[in-house]
Motif scaffolding. Sequence first.
Motif, short mmCIF file in Angstrom:
data_model
loop_
_atom_site.label_atom_id
_atom_site.label_comp_id
_atom_site.label_asym_id
_atom_site.label_seq_id
_atom_site.Cartn_x
_atom_site.Cartn_y
_atom_site.Cartn_z
N VAL A 112 -58.90 -13.93 -37.25
CA VAL A 112 -58.71 -13.07 -36.08
C VAL A 112 -57.33 -12.44 -36.18
CG1 VAL A 112 -58.64 -12.97 -33.57
CG2 VAL A 112 -60.15 -14.62 -34.70
N PRO A 113 -57.26 -11.10 -36.29
CA PRO A 113 -55.94 -10.45 -36.32
C PRO A 113 -55.15 -10.76 -35.06
CG PRO A 113 -57.67 -8.92 -36.99
CD PRO A 113 -58.36 -10.14 -36.45
N VAL A 114 -53.87 -11.01 -35.24
CA VAL A 114 -53.02 -11.35 -34.10
C VAL A 114 -53.06 -10.26 -33.03
CG1 VAL A 114 -50.63 -11.73 -33.38
CG2 VAL A 114 -51.50 -12.84 -35.45
N ALA A 115 -53.14 -9.00 -33.44
CA ALA A 115 -53.11 -7.90 -32.48
C ALA A 115 -54.27 -7.96 -31.49
CB ALA A 115 -53.12 -6.57 -33.23
N GLU A 116 -55.40 -8.56 -31.90
CA GLU A 116 -56.56 -8.64 -31.01
C GLU A 116 -56.36 -9.65 -29.89
OE1 GLU A 116 -60.39 -9.06 -32.69
OE2 GLU A 116 -59.95 -7.76 -34.41
N LEU A 117 -55.47 -10.60 -30.08
CA LEU A 117 -55.33 -11.68 -29.13
C LEU A 117 -54.77 -11.23 -27.79
CD1 LEU A 117 -53.92 -14.45 -31.52
CD2 LEU A 117 -56.30 -14.03 -30.83
N GLY A 118 -54.04 -10.11 -27.79
CA GLY A 118 -53.45 -9.63 -26.55
C GLY A 118 -54.47 -9.11 -25.57
N ALA A 119 -55.68 -8.79 -26.03
CA ALA A 119 -56.72 -8.26 -25.14
C ALA A 119 -57.60 -9.36 -24.56
CB ALA A 119 -57.57 -7.26 -25.91
N LEU A 120 -57.36 -10.61 -24.93
CA LEU A 120 -58.19 -11.73 -24.49
C LEU A 120 -57.51 -12.51 -23.37
CD1 LEU A 120 -59.20 -13.00 -28.04
CD2 LEU A 120 -60.51 -11.48 -26.53
N THR A 121 -58.29 -13.28 -22.65
CA THR A 121 -57.75 -14.16 -21.62
C THR A 121 -57.43 -15.52 -22.25
OG1 THR A 121 -59.02 -13.09 -19.87
CG2 THR A 121 -58.18 -15.30 -19.41
N TRP A 122 -56.24 -16.02 -21.96
CA TRP A 122 -55.80 -17.31 -22.49
C TRP A 122 -55.66 -18.32 -21.36
CZ3 TRP A 122 -52.01 -17.63 -27.10
CH2 TRP A 122 -52.35 -16.68 -28.08
N LEU A 123 -56.10 -19.53 -21.63
CA LEU A 123 -55.83 -20.65 -20.73
C LEU A 123 -54.56 -21.35 -21.22
CD1 LEU A 123 -59.44 -22.14 -20.54
CD2 LEU A 123 -58.35 -20.60 -18.90
N VAL A 124 -53.62 -21.58 -20.33
CA VAL A 124 -52.35 -22.18 -20.73
C VAL A 124 -52.01 -23.33 -19.80
CG1 VAL A 124 -51.47 -20.06 -21.76
CG2 VAL A 124 -51.03 -20.52 -19.33
N ARG A 125 -51.15 -24.20 -20.29
CA ARG A 125 -50.67 -25.33 -19.50
C ARG A 125 -49.64 -24.87 -18.47
NH1 ARG A 125 -50.68 -30.41 -21.59
NH2 ARG A 125 -49.56 -30.87 -19.66
N GLU A 126 -49.23 -25.82 -17.64
CA GLU A 126 -48.32 -25.50 -16.53
C GLU A 126 -46.91 -25.19 -17.03
OE1 GLU A 126 -47.79 -29.79 -17.47
OE2 GLU A 126 -49.49 -28.43 -17.33
N GLU A 127 -46.10 -24.61 -16.13
CA GLU A 127 -44.70 -24.32 -16.44
C GLU A 127 -43.99 -25.59 -16.90
OE1 GLU A 127 -43.15 -21.50 -16.47
OE2 GLU A 127 -44.58 -20.16 -15.48
N ARG A 128 -43.07 -25.45 -17.85
CA ARG A 128 -42.24 -26.52 -18.41
C ARG A 128 -43.01 -27.41 -19.37
NH1 ARG A 128 -38.51 -29.59 -14.24
NH2 ARG A 128 -37.49 -30.10 -16.22
N SER A 129 -44.28 -27.15 -19.59
CA SER A 129 -45.01 -27.87 -20.62
C SER A 129 -44.48 -27.46 -21.98
CB SER A 129 -46.51 -27.55 -20.53
OG SER A 129 -47.17 -27.83 -21.74
N GLY A 130 -44.30 -28.42 -22.87
CA GLY A 130 -43.81 -28.11 -24.21
C GLY A 130 -44.77 -27.20 -24.97
N THR A 131 -46.08 -27.45 -24.82
CA THR A 131 -47.06 -26.60 -25.48
C THR A 131 -46.98 -25.17 -24.95
OG1 THR A 131 -48.55 -28.49 -25.72
CG2 THR A 131 -49.51 -26.31 -25.99
N ARG A 132 -46.83 -25.03 -23.65
CA ARG A 132 -46.74 -23.68 -23.08
C ARG A 132 -45.51 -22.94 -23.59
NH1 ARG A 132 -48.17 -21.41 -17.20
NH2 ARG A 132 -46.95 -19.49 -17.24
N MET A 133 -44.39 -23.64 -23.72
CA MET A 133 -43.18 -22.99 -24.21
C MET A 133 -43.38 -22.47 -25.63
SD MET A 133 -39.95 -25.09 -22.61
CE MET A 133 -40.48 -26.74 -23.07
N LEU A 134 -44.07 -23.25 -26.47
CA LEU A 134 -44.35 -22.78 -27.82
C LEU A 134 -45.25 -21.55 -27.81
CD1 LEU A 134 -44.99 -26.06 -29.84
CD2 LEU A 134 -43.20 -24.39 -30.26
N VAL A 135 -46.26 -21.57 -26.93
CA VAL A 135 -47.17 -20.44 -26.83
C VAL A 135 -46.43 -19.20 -26.34
CG1 VAL A 135 -49.17 -19.54 -25.58
CG2 VAL A 135 -49.23 -21.85 -26.54
N GLU A 136 -45.57 -19.36 -25.35
CA GLU A 136 -44.81 -18.21 -24.85
C GLU A 136 -43.90 -17.63 -25.93
OE1 GLU A 136 -42.96 -19.93 -21.43
OE2 GLU A 136 -44.59 -19.35 -20.09
N ASP A 137 -43.32 -18.48 -26.75
CA ASP A 137 -42.50 -17.99 -27.86
C ASP A 137 -43.35 -17.19 -28.85
OD1 ASP A 137 -40.26 -19.18 -26.79
OD2 ASP A 137 -40.30 -20.92 -28.11
N PHE A 138 -44.54 -17.70 -29.14
CA PHE A 138 -45.46 -17.01 -30.06
C PHE A 138 -45.83 -15.63 -29.52
CE2 PHE A 138 -49.83 -15.87 -31.11
CZ PHE A 138 -49.80 -15.87 -32.49
#
Length: 211
Positions: A112-138
């Motif tokens: 899946v090209p990275v550019a396509e991911l911006g058009a999709l809906t993502w489920l994310v963890r709550e604020e201050r979650s370590g996983t969420r911080m990594l995803v936000e950086d990505f």
Amino acid sequence: DVVGLLEQGKQAAREAAEPSTRLLRLAAVTTAGEYVVPPLLRAFSELHPGIELTLEVGNRGRVFQAVLERTADLAISGSPPSGGLLTGRPFLENEIVLIAAPDHPLARRRSVPVAELGALTWLVREERSGTRMLVEDFLAHHDLAPRTVTLGSNGAIKQAVRAGLALSPTLAGVTTPAVQPLAARVGIATGLVMVGELIGEGAAREEAVVG
């Protein structure tokens, strides 16, 4: 190994407890507490049946604070911020992957090209979650701004993904007990499909013993 690292907490437990009731107090971030720590506790208990174990599970800030306030002897989480009072010793690299329901259109694709991911809906963890911080950086690194839906637990996210609500970036260890980093791997036991890896883009979390 990590069981050896847990041994470092034995001395604190021995000094703080009565001889007949030795205690090792652990804290873990939510994902580690649910998927990483349980087999470690079993292995440690088999080696040291005379030591009682307790586990507090919380978000990253709460877990680090427990160690600083000495209400926990050791923590298992992502690595602590550099330059602080805590140090961490990494023992596991946990990949960030995208998961979807088996009937999701992307589940049948090998990449899946990275550019396509911006058009999709993502489920994310709550604020201050370590996983969420990594995803936000990505997302920031790739200048992506997808619609996001915040859910407060790994279980809720997996159920929502199964229902076809959206994709979710999650730690590979959450999908199956022995997940392999292959695109489009079907998790029969979980009803999920891994549709792509973000590890190639530098998205991974090192689980660490922190003290």
